[in-house]
Design an enzyme around this catalytic site. Structure first.
Site, PDB file in Angstrom:
ATOM      1  N   LYS A 210     -17.680  -5.700  -0.632  1.00 12.33           N
ATOM      2  CA  LYS A 210     -18.703  -5.156  -1.524  1.00 12.33           C
ATOM      3  C   LYS A 210     -19.855  -6.150  -1.687  1.00 12.33           C
ATOM      4  O   LYS A 210     -19.635  -7.355  -1.775  1.00 12.33           O
ATOM      5  CB  LYS A 210     -18.094  -4.847  -2.890  1.00 12.33           C
ATOM      6  CG  LYS A 210     -16.896  -3.910  -2.830  1.00 12.33           C
ATOM      7  CD  LYS A 210     -16.136  -3.914  -4.149  1.00 12.33           C
ATOM      8  CE  LYS A 210     -14.853  -3.127  -4.061  1.00 12.33           C
ATOM      9  NZ  LYS A 210     -14.030  -3.249  -5.278  1.00 12.33           N
TER      10      LYS A 210
ATOM     11  N   GLU B 252      -6.139   2.270  -3.327  1.00 13.88           N
ATOM     12  CA  GLU B 252      -5.367   1.099  -3.726  1.00 13.88           C
ATOM     13  C   GLU B 252      -5.646   0.769  -5.189  1.00 13.88           C
ATOM     14  O   GLU B 252      -6.591   1.278  -5.789  1.00 13.88           O
ATOM     15  CB  GLU B 252      -5.703  -0.115  -2.852  1.00 13.88           C
ATOM     16  CG  GLU B 252      -7.125  -0.633  -3.013  1.00 13.88           C
ATOM     17  CD  GLU B 252      -7.396  -1.859  -2.166  1.00 13.88           C
ATOM     18  OE1 GLU B 252      -6.431  -2.464  -1.655  1.00 13.88           O
ATOM     19  OE2 GLU B 252      -8.578  -2.230  -2.013  1.00 13.88           O
TER      20      GLU B 252
ATOM     21  N   GLU C 290      -3.810   7.435   7.406  1.00 11.52           N
ATOM     22  CA  GLU C 290      -4.421   8.381   6.479  1.00 11.52           C
ATOM     23  C   GLU C 290      -5.551   9.139   7.168  1.00 11.52           C
ATOM     24  O   GLU C 290      -6.144   8.660   8.142  1.00 11.52           O
ATOM     25  CB  GLU C 290      -4.996   7.651   5.252  1.00 11.52           C
ATOM     26  CG  GLU C 290      -3.962   7.066   4.328  1.00 11.52           C
ATOM     27  CD  GLU C 290      -4.591   6.364   3.140  1.00 11.52           C
ATOM     28  OE1 GLU C 290      -3.881   6.190   2.143  1.00 11.52           O
ATOM     29  OE2 GLU C 290      -5.776   5.992   3.203  1.00 11.52           O
TER      30      GLU C 290
ATOM     31  N   GLY D 263      -9.224  -6.720   2.135  1.00  9.61           N
ATOM     32  CA  GLY D 263     -10.462  -7.308   2.626  1.00  9.61           C
ATOM     33  C   GLY D 263     -10.916  -6.756   3.966  1.00  9.61           C
ATOM     34  O   GLY D 263     -11.671  -7.398   4.696  1.00  9.61           O
ATOM     35  N   GLY D 264     -10.447  -5.544   4.310  1.00  9.35           N
ATOM     36  CA  GLY D 264     -10.870  -4.930   5.557  1.00  9.35           C
ATOM     37  C   GLY D 264     -10.046  -5.335   6.765  1.00  9.35           C
ATOM     38  O   GLY D 264     -10.233  -4.803   7.858  1.00  9.35           O
TER      39      GLY D 264
ATOM     40  N   ARG E 137      -5.750  -6.993 -11.299  1.00  8.39           N
ATOM     41  CA  ARG E 137      -6.436  -8.204 -11.752  1.00  8.39           C
ATOM     42  C   ARG E 137      -7.830  -7.834 -12.219  1.00  8.39           C
ATOM     43  O   ARG E 137      -8.243  -6.676 -12.157  1.00  8.39           O
ATOM     44  CB  ARG E 137      -6.539  -9.209 -10.595  1.00  8.39           C
ATOM     45  CG  ARG E 137      -7.205  -8.601  -9.358  1.00  8.39           C
ATOM     46  CD  ARG E 137      -7.578  -9.618  -8.324  1.00  8.39           C
ATOM     47  NE  ARG E 137      -7.941  -9.020  -7.050  1.00  8.39           N
ATOM     48  CZ  ARG E 137      -9.118  -8.482  -6.773  1.00  8.39           C
ATOM     49  NH1 ARG E 137     -10.069  -8.440  -7.701  1.00  8.39           N
ATOM     50  NH2 ARG E 137      -9.370  -7.976  -5.581  1.00  8.39           N
TER      51      ARG E 137
ATOM     52  N   LYS F  16       0.804  -1.215   0.000  1.00  6.36           N
ATOM     53  CA  LYS F  16       0.000   0.000   0.000  1.00  6.36           C
ATOM     54  C   LYS F  16       0.846   1.278   0.000  1.00  6.36           C
ATOM     55  O   LYS F  16       0.502   2.265  -0.662  1.00  6.36           O
ATOM     56  CB  LYS F  16      -0.937   0.003   1.208  1.00  6.36           C
ATOM     57  CG  LYS F  16      -1.903  -1.173   1.268  1.00  6.36           C
ATOM     58  CD  LYS F  16      -2.902  -1.161   0.142  1.00  6.36           C
ATOM     59  CE  LYS F  16      -3.839  -2.350   0.205  1.00  6.36           C
ATOM     60  NZ  LYS F  16      -4.718  -2.353   1.374  1.00  6.36           N
TER      61      LYS F  16
END
Length: 450
Positions: A237, A287, A200, A164-165, A291, A116
């Site tokens: 999501k 991010e 952030e 994925g959190g 893919r 990241k």
């Protein structure tokens, strides 16, 4: 031209790639665990190879077995789908070392975007707008507290290798920083073997907007508009649409060009998605996924392109079959992710499908590997299908989604289908007035866990 492609994945995405191969006249090879011996992707592929026992670490993540499957079948290229090894730079390098082709980005680009901090630094240099935050990793709590005071609370602490959190914690005030910082580090270490974190500014009511990009690896790249993926549960999501209901054509053109130019500058090859938080007319990079995305069908629907076919073409060294000027948005598309989960707790619900009927009709697409009598194994992700609808505009797409949800039959297990019918009764969903926190708050009020 490839004669044979191996798909290093399972479920609906494996079927998606097999279908593209068949249309292109390319033979397909499915790999599978012993638990997936009767899976639909194994039935539909031209050949199949068992690569290990049920556990993903011993089968779909077993690089040696996948390479061996290529060698015994004569496959010349590997399509990774999403998940598993799709963003593993070491896997890409091994593939190339064996004289095979990876259908996706280079190992270098996967490495850059997989970290990241490196990804953010790269994007800043490429002119992509980013969320204000720390320059690199944050070594200790004292530094974290100092940064929190400088940026102003709330702030979010993120594991550099996260996804994925996992490894993400919000500090609303200075008093929250210690617990949030230590927890994010611990989760990063436990889930990714890396406890480095960065900080952030935490945006309070943003939307999750992602830009689909595509490059040929030769300095040419395009964008295919945006997707709004703001409806999320625990950073996962569940409902995606394109175009975004809050994005203007001017904003789309501006951020799209920035993203396409950035990908052209680094000679990016294949499909990629640059994800942003969007608030008050501004985009902030978070991010990049190197893919194909789970939600790629909504982009395909509004642009009339086959992204998997394009991936295969550029991997063969062919040019993209379209330019930026060829890409025009046609209508509106929505996707809902159907999981084998029991509401209201969203607990995994594997089991045998007693009856399955896919919805149909104009503008309806169902991507799933289900069939009557299929037993969903308990070893993998709970996603069992994606329902995608397309209409001339957003109201028509919503009406088509409601109709399709009324047609679908999945008996024998519990699924997340009731969630979507309930969401379509909400004015905020019908008007597109939601942000990344909306669904969590709605679930708390309407579908309390316990």
């Amino acid at each position: 031209m490839f004669d044979k492609i191996l798909i290093a994945n399972r479920g609906e995405i494996a079927l998606r790639v097999i279908r593209a191969c068949r249309e292109m006249g390319i033979q397909s090879v499915a790999v599978h665990s012993t638990a997936d011996a009767d899976a639909m992707h194994v039935r539909m592929a031209d050949e199949s190879v068992c690569i290990g026992p049920p556990a993903g670490t011993q089968s779909y993540l077993n690089m040696a077995s996948i390479i061996a499957a290529c060698e015994v079948t004569g496959a010349q290229a590997i399509h990774p789908g999403y998940g598993f090894l799709s963003e593993n730079a070491n896997f890409v390098q091994i593939i190339e070392d064996h004289g095979l082709t990876f259908i996706g980005p280079t190992a270098e680009h996967i490495r850059i975007m997989g970290d990241k901090i490196t990804a953010k630094d790269t994007m800043i240099k490429l002119g992509v707008p980013c969320v204000p935050g720390s320059e690199g990793g944050v070594p200790d709590l004292a530094t974290a507290k100092k940064l929190g005071e400088e940026m102003g609370y709330p702030v979010i602490i993120k594991a550099t290798a996260g996804g994925g959190g996992k490894g993400m914690k919000v500090a609303e005030t200075a008093e929250d920083m210690e617990i949030a910082f230590m927890t994010a580090r611990a989760e990063g270490k436990a889930n990714f073997g890396n406890d480095e974190v960065y900080i952030e500014k935490y945006l309070t009511t943003p939307r999750h907007i992602e830009i689909q990009v595509f490059g040929d690896g030769k300095g040419n790249a395009v964008h295919l508009g945006e997707r709004d993926c703001s409806l999320q549960r625990r950073h996962q999501k569940v409902f995606e649409e394109a175009p975004g209901p809050c994005i203007t054509p001017e904003e789309r053109a501006r951020i799209g060009k920035i993203c396409a130019d950035a990908m052209a500058d680094i000679n990016y090859i294949g499909a990629g998605t640059i994800e942003f938080l969007y608030e008050n007319g501004e985009f902030y990079f978070i991010e990049m996924n190197t893919r194909l995305q789970v939600e790629h069908p909504v982009t395909e629907s509004i642009f009339g392109v086959d992204l998997v076919r394009e991936q295969i073409r550029v991997a063969e060294g062919l040019p993209m079959s379209f330019t930026q000027d060829d890409l025009e948005i046609n209508g509106h598309s929505i996707e809902v992710r159907i999981n084998a989960e029991k509401l209201p707790n969203f607990t995994p619900c594997p089991g045998k499908i007693s009856q399955y009927h896919a919805p149909g009709g104009l503008g309806v697409r169902m991507d799933s590997a289900l069939y009557d009598g299929y037993s969903i194994p308990p070893y993998y992700d709970s996603l069992i299908g994606k329902l995608i609808v397309h209409g001339r505009d957003r109201p028509e797409a919503l009406a088509r989604l409601a109709r399709a949800l009324g047609e679908i039959i999945i008996d024998g297990i519990d699924t997340s289908l009731p969630l979507f019918s309930a969401l379509l009764a909400e004015d905020d969903i019908l008007t597109g007035n939601y942000n990344i926190h909306w669904l969590e708050k709605w679930l708390e009020a309407n579908m309390a866990e316990g």
